[in-house]
Scaffold this active site. Structure first.
Site, PDB file in Angstrom:
ATOM      1  N   LYS A  22      83.830  34.182-106.622  1.00 26.41           N
ATOM      2  CA  LYS A  22      83.395  34.705-107.937  1.00 26.41           C
ATOM      3  C   LYS A  22      82.444  35.866-107.730  1.00 26.41           C
ATOM      4  O   LYS A  22      82.585  36.924-108.341  1.00 26.41           O
ATOM      5  CB  LYS A  22      82.672  33.594-108.702  1.00 26.41           C
ATOM      6  CG  LYS A  22      81.792  34.073-109.843  1.00 26.41           C
ATOM      7  CD  LYS A  22      81.122  32.960-110.603  1.00 26.41           C
ATOM      8  CE  LYS A  22      79.777  32.589-110.099  1.00 26.41           C
ATOM      9  NZ  LYS A  22      78.658  33.452-110.506  1.00 26.41           N
ATOM     10  N   ASN A  23      81.495  35.716-106.814  1.00 23.98           N
ATOM     11  CA  ASN A  23      80.446  36.734-106.683  1.00 23.98           C
ATOM     12  C   ASN A  23      80.902  37.958-105.909  1.00 23.98           C
ATOM     13  O   ASN A  23      80.175  38.946-105.820  1.00 23.98           O
ATOM     14  CB  ASN A  23      79.182  36.124-106.053  1.00 23.98           C
ATOM     15  CG  ASN A  23      78.519  35.159-107.028  1.00 23.98           C
ATOM     16  OD1 ASN A  23      78.901  35.092-108.199  1.00 23.98           O
ATOM     17  ND2 ASN A  23      77.560  34.392-106.559  1.00 23.98           N
ATOM     18  N   CYS A 118      68.131  33.594-118.096  1.00 27.80           N
ATOM     19  CA  CYS A 118      69.146  32.527-118.064  1.00 27.80           C
ATOM     20  C   CYS A 118      68.376  31.290-117.605  1.00 27.80           C
ATOM     21  O   CYS A 118      67.200  31.385-117.243  1.00 27.80           O
ATOM     22  CB  CYS A 118      70.264  32.921-117.110  1.00 27.80           C
ATOM     23  SG  CYS A 118      69.793  32.733-115.405  1.00 27.80           S
ATOM     24  N   ARG A 123      65.348  36.936-114.529  1.00 29.73           N
ATOM     25  CA  ARG A 123      66.403  37.818-114.033  1.00 29.73           C
ATOM     26  C   ARG A 123      66.188  39.295-114.442  1.00 29.73           C
ATOM     27  O   ARG A 123      66.983  39.895-115.148  1.00 29.73           O
ATOM     28  CB  ARG A 123      67.784  37.357-114.509  1.00 29.73           C
ATOM     29  CG  ARG A 123      68.088  35.891-114.342  1.00 29.73           C
ATOM     30  CD  ARG A 123      68.268  35.445-112.923  1.00 29.73           C
ATOM     31  NE  ARG A 123      69.435  36.000-112.275  1.00 29.73           N
ATOM     32  CZ  ARG A 123      70.653  35.444-112.305  1.00 29.73           C
ATOM     33  NH1 ARG A 123      70.854  34.382-113.007  1.00 29.73           N
ATOM     34  NH2 ARG A 123      71.661  36.012-111.675  1.00 29.73           N
ATOM     35  N   ASP A 126      64.700  45.554-113.034  1.00 28.66           N
ATOM     36  CA  ASP A 126      63.851  46.717-112.728  1.00 28.66           C
ATOM     37  C   ASP A 126      64.272  47.433-111.443  1.00 28.66           C
ATOM     38  O   ASP A 126      64.195  48.667-111.368  1.00 28.66           O
ATOM     39  CB  ASP A 126      62.388  46.274-112.622  1.00 28.66           C
ATOM     40  CG  ASP A 126      62.200  45.153-111.593  1.00 28.66           C
ATOM     41  OD1 ASP A 126      62.926  44.140-111.687  1.00 28.66           O
ATOM     42  OD2 ASP A 126      61.393  45.316-110.672  1.00 28.66           O
ATOM     43  N   ASP A 308      72.162  29.533-103.948  1.00 32.67           N
ATOM     44  CA  ASP A 308      73.274  28.958-104.718  1.00 32.67           C
ATOM     45  C   ASP A 308      73.726  27.612-104.163  1.00 32.67           C
ATOM     46  O   ASP A 308      74.586  26.971-104.748  1.00 32.67           O
ATOM     47  CB  ASP A 308      74.472  29.917-104.742  1.00 32.67           C
ATOM     48  CG  ASP A 308      74.154  31.139-105.580  1.00 32.67           C
ATOM     49  OD1 ASP A 308      74.918  32.118-105.524  1.00 32.67           O
ATOM     50  OD2 ASP A 308      73.122  31.120-106.277  1.00 32.67           O
ATOM     51  N   ARG A 400      82.609  28.191-115.109  1.00 31.43           N
ATOM     52  CA  ARG A 400      82.356  29.623-114.888  1.00 31.43           C
ATOM     53  C   ARG A 400      82.544  29.995-113.423  1.00 31.43           C
ATOM     54  O   ARG A 400      82.911  31.104-113.095  1.00 31.43           O
ATOM     55  CB  ARG A 400      80.909  29.959-115.278  1.00 31.43           C
ATOM     56  CG  ARG A 400      80.622  29.916-116.746  1.00 31.43           C
ATOM     57  CD  ARG A 400      79.236  30.431-116.990  1.00 31.43           C
ATOM     58  NE  ARG A 400      79.028  31.645-116.209  1.00 31.43           N
ATOM     59  CZ  ARG A 400      77.833  32.132-115.902  1.00 31.43           C
ATOM     60  NH1 ARG A 400      76.757  31.510-116.314  1.00 31.43           N
ATOM     61  NH2 ARG A 400      77.704  33.225-115.208  1.00 31.43           N
TER      62      ARG A 400
HETATM   63  C1  EPZ Z   1      73.504  37.258-107.451  1.00 33.75           C
HETATM   64  O1  EPZ Z   1      72.715  37.331-108.624  1.00 33.75           O
HETATM   65  C2  EPZ Z   1      74.481  36.119-107.679  1.00 33.75           C
HETATM   66  N1  EPZ Z   1      75.322  36.426-108.839  1.00 33.75           N
HETATM   67  C3  EPZ Z   1      73.710  34.826-107.921  1.00 33.75           C
HETATM   68  O2  EPZ Z   1      74.663  33.779-108.046  1.00 33.75           O
HETATM   69  C4  EPZ Z   1      72.832  34.540-106.700  1.00 33.75           C
HETATM   70  O3  EPZ Z   1      72.060  33.382-106.932  1.00 33.75           O
HETATM   71  C5  EPZ Z   1      71.911  35.741-106.454  1.00 33.75           C
HETATM   72  O4  EPZ Z   1      72.700  36.936-106.299  1.00 33.75           O
HETATM   73  C6  EPZ Z   1      71.054  35.566-105.197  1.00 33.75           C
HETATM   74  O5  EPZ Z   1      71.881  35.388-104.091  1.00 33.75           O
HETATM   75  C7  EPZ Z   1      76.368  37.273-108.672  1.00 33.75           C
HETATM   76  O6  EPZ Z   1      76.606  37.794-107.596  1.00 33.75           O
HETATM   77  C8  EPZ Z   1      77.217  37.524-109.887  1.00 33.75           C
HETATM   78  P1  EPZ Z   1      69.411  39.093-107.218  1.00 33.75           P
HETATM   79  P2  EPZ Z   1      71.698  38.593-108.825  1.00 33.75           P
HETATM   80  O7  EPZ Z   1      69.399  40.402-107.911  1.00 33.75           O
HETATM   81  O8  EPZ Z   1      72.332  39.816-108.282  1.00 33.75           O
HETATM   82  C9  EPZ Z   1      64.881  39.291-108.553  1.00 33.75           C
HETATM   83  C10 EPZ Z   1      75.650  31.886-108.965  1.00 33.75           C
HETATM   84  O9  EPZ Z   1      75.253  30.730-109.093  1.00 33.75           O
HETATM   85  N2  EPZ Z   1      65.224  40.628-109.081  1.00 33.75           N
HETATM   86  O10 EPZ Z   1      69.610  39.041-105.738  1.00 33.75           O
HETATM   87  O11 EPZ Z   1      71.242  38.582-110.225  1.00 33.75           O
HETATM   88  C11 EPZ Z   1      65.483  38.198-109.422  1.00 33.75           C
HETATM   89  O12 EPZ Z   1      64.626  37.901-110.496  1.00 33.75           O
HETATM   90  C12 EPZ Z   1      74.718  33.038-109.267  1.00 33.75           C
HETATM   91  O13 EPZ Z   1      76.798  32.208-108.564  1.00 33.75           O
HETATM   92  C13 EPZ Z   1      64.210  41.442-109.568  1.00 33.75           C
HETATM   93  O14 EPZ Z   1      63.044  41.049-109.557  1.00 33.75           O
HETATM   94  O15 EPZ Z   1      70.506  38.140-107.874  1.00 33.75           O
HETATM   95  C14 EPZ Z   1      65.597  37.038-108.483  1.00 33.75           C
HETATM   96  O16 EPZ Z   1      64.345  36.389-108.412  1.00 33.75           O
HETATM   97  C15 EPZ Z   1      73.372  32.572-109.778  1.00 33.75           C
HETATM   98  N3  EPZ Z   1      64.520  42.664-110.061  1.00 33.75           N
HETATM   99  C16 EPZ Z   1      65.872  37.711-107.128  1.00 33.75           C
HETATM  100  O17 EPZ Z   1      65.508  39.084-107.277  1.00 33.75           O
HETATM  101  C17 EPZ Z   1      65.805  43.135-110.073  1.00 33.75           C
HETATM  102  O18 EPZ Z   1      66.026  44.279-110.514  1.00 33.75           O
HETATM  103  C18 EPZ Z   1      67.329  37.616-106.705  1.00 33.75           C
HETATM  104  O19 EPZ Z   1      68.077  38.313-107.640  1.00 33.75           O
HETATM  105  C19 EPZ Z   1      66.832  42.297-109.588  1.00 33.75           C
HETATM  106  C20 EPZ Z   1      66.520  41.042-109.086  1.00 33.75           C
END
Ligand code: EPZ
Length: 419
Positions: A22-23, A118, A123, A126, A308, A400
């Site tokens: 999915k990801n 969520c 999430r 920035d 995850d 999902r």
């Molecule tokens: C991806 O989400 C995955 N989703 C998530 O999988 C996964 O948990 C996550 O990466 C971490 O591995 C998809 O790929 C569709 P991040 P993403 O940006 O990209 C902070 C699942 O269960 N952050 O790496 O949203 C954020 O708050 C889902 O399949 C900022 O602060 O994750 C979080 O604490 C859930 N500012 C951390 O980074 C930003 O601009 C990780 O977020 C972006 C992120």
């Protein structure tokens, strides 16, 4: 409202093929917006999130043909008719925010609803926006939308340091950089396997990318990219979930369509708790035991233990011998499954981002609620090993990210049905 009804205590046996990731597919569908030519994506998983992303790119003007039987989709963004991703879609599917990069690269303009929070955290986006600004985009944030525009419709290559190796920010900025003027270097980039799959898709399209899979990715902008064919990588989280289910039920399963290298932290932790894991080229065998031993787990960006898989392992160690400690360092609220596991008798204390779990012989079946995708998976795993019957409600969260998980589990001998 659909639910899973599970009668616990049946060890899993046999073999199952893991679905595609999915990801990995979500950013790849979005990246099809970069070209006017047709892209063929093979081995797609039948997931609600995939349907959502296909809906979004077709709302933007792409022609999408889905052939469920042959598990293929064709996406052709010959011309874009819009550049807006509205809140209704983005709030349902956070990954919709990934269209911002391709829209800016292709059309020089994007209006994407700010994804709300969520269950697992606020999430923020920035880091995405800071990167786009570094590439010359003008960003406005108003009325729940991010409005981005680049002067003379062209982004400029830039060196971008990500304060956190965000998966989404790395994907969004990598796709935006493909058609930018000059070189973009993303430092402290995420190195998840899904980034590598996206980079290989973009490279096939004609993009010039080096370093995907490391913490520094360089992209040299090109004028045009072309339609391609691509088969999506296996879903390492689905694989890890099924491995954990087999370990916990004391079963013996073989998973095919897996990349063992993507599962090193999961394999290491299962082995540490006493489970035998046999790795072959593209299959993994897991032989469970009566009672695993306790574990300490701390989630980290790849190649660390994946966030995850945290909920699934929280369920796993409820049955372990001894006291386990689980620290969730990525998301601020990813222990939603704990209250539900407590309803099954789990002995868990949560203090901030740390959960302390006293393992017990077995949990009791109960009615529990899936609060998010991976929490739902954790409750299914707990139900498979618990004494008696467990009913998991709100299973749309599970659909999902897991393709008919009950069919896979039934074929492996689990007593689970969708009602
Ligand atoms: C991806 O989400 C995955 N989703 C998530 O999988 C996964 O948990 C996550 O990466 C971490 O591995 C998809 O790929 C569709 P991040 P993403 O940006 O990209 C902070 C699942 O269960 N952050 O790496 O949203 C954020 O708050 C889902 O399949 C900022 O602060 O994750 C979080 O604490 C859930 N500012 C951390 O980074 C930003 O601009 C990780 O977020 C972006 C992120």
């Amino acid at each position: 409202m659909e639910a899973f009804v599970i009668n616990g205590g049946k060890p899993l046996h046999g073999s199952a093929a893991v679905s595609s990731s999915k990801n990995a597919i979500l950013p790849i569908i979005s990246a099809c917006l970069l070209t006017t030519e047709e892209c063929l994506i093979k081995q797609i998983p039948g997931l609600d999130d995939v349907t959502g992303m296909c809906e979004l790119v077709s709302n933007l003007g792409a022609e999408v043909k889905v052939n469920g039987r042959s598990r293929r989709i064709k996406v052709c963004a010959r011309s874009l008719t819009g550049h807006t991703a509205d809140y209704e879609l983005v709030s349902k599917l956070r990954a919709s925010f990934l269209v911002m990069g391709p829209l800016l690269a292709r059309a020089g303009i994007a209006k994407v609803a700010l994804p709300g929070g969520c269950p697992i955290g606020s999430r923020p986006v920035d880091l995405h926006l800071k990167g786009f600004e570094a590439m010359g985009a003008e960003i406005e944030n108003g009325h729940g939308f991010i409005f981005a525009r680049c002067p003379n419709k062209k982004l400029k290559g830039a060196t971008i340091y990500l304060d956190f190796p965000s998966v989404g920010a790395t994907e969004n900025l990598m796709t935006a950089a493909v058609l930018a003027e000059g070189r973009t270097v993303i430092e402290n980039a995420a190195s998840e396997p899904e980034i590598v799959d996206l980079a290989s898709f973009l490279t096939k399209m004609g993009a010039k990318i080096t370093g995907a899979g490391t913490d520094t990715i360089a992209i040299d902008g090109v004028d045009k990219v072309y339609g391609v064919e691509h088969a999506i990588m296996p879903d390492r989280i689905e694989a890890g979930t099924l491995m954990t289910a087999a370990a916990l039920t004391g079963g013996d399963i073989t998973l095919t369509n897996v990349v063992p290298d993507h599962l090193k932290p999961v394999t290491a932790k299962l082995r540490e708790s006493g489970i035998e894991v046999i790795e072959n080229k593209n299959s993994i065998r897991v032989k469970g035991i009566a009672r695993p031993s306790a574990l300490d787990i701390k989630t980290h960006p790849f190649p660390g233990f994946p966030t995850d898989m945290q909920a699934q392992f929280s369920a796993y160690v409820c049955f372990a011998e001894g006291t386990s400690m689980i620290v969730e360092t990525i998301f601020e609220n990813r222990f939603m499954h704990v209250n539900e596991l407590r309803r099954m008798g789990a002995q868990i204390r949560v203090d901030g981002r740390t959960a302390i779990i006293e393992g017990i012989e077995a949990l009791q079946g109960a009615q529990v609620r899936a609060t998010d995708l991976r929490a739902g998976a954790a409750l299914v795993i707990a139900g498979l090993a618990a004494k008696g019957t467990t009913e998991v409600i709100d299973i749309h969260h599970i659909d999902r990210g897991y393709e008919f998980i009950e069919n896979k589990l039934q074929r492996l001998g689990a007593d689970i049905k969708r009602v």
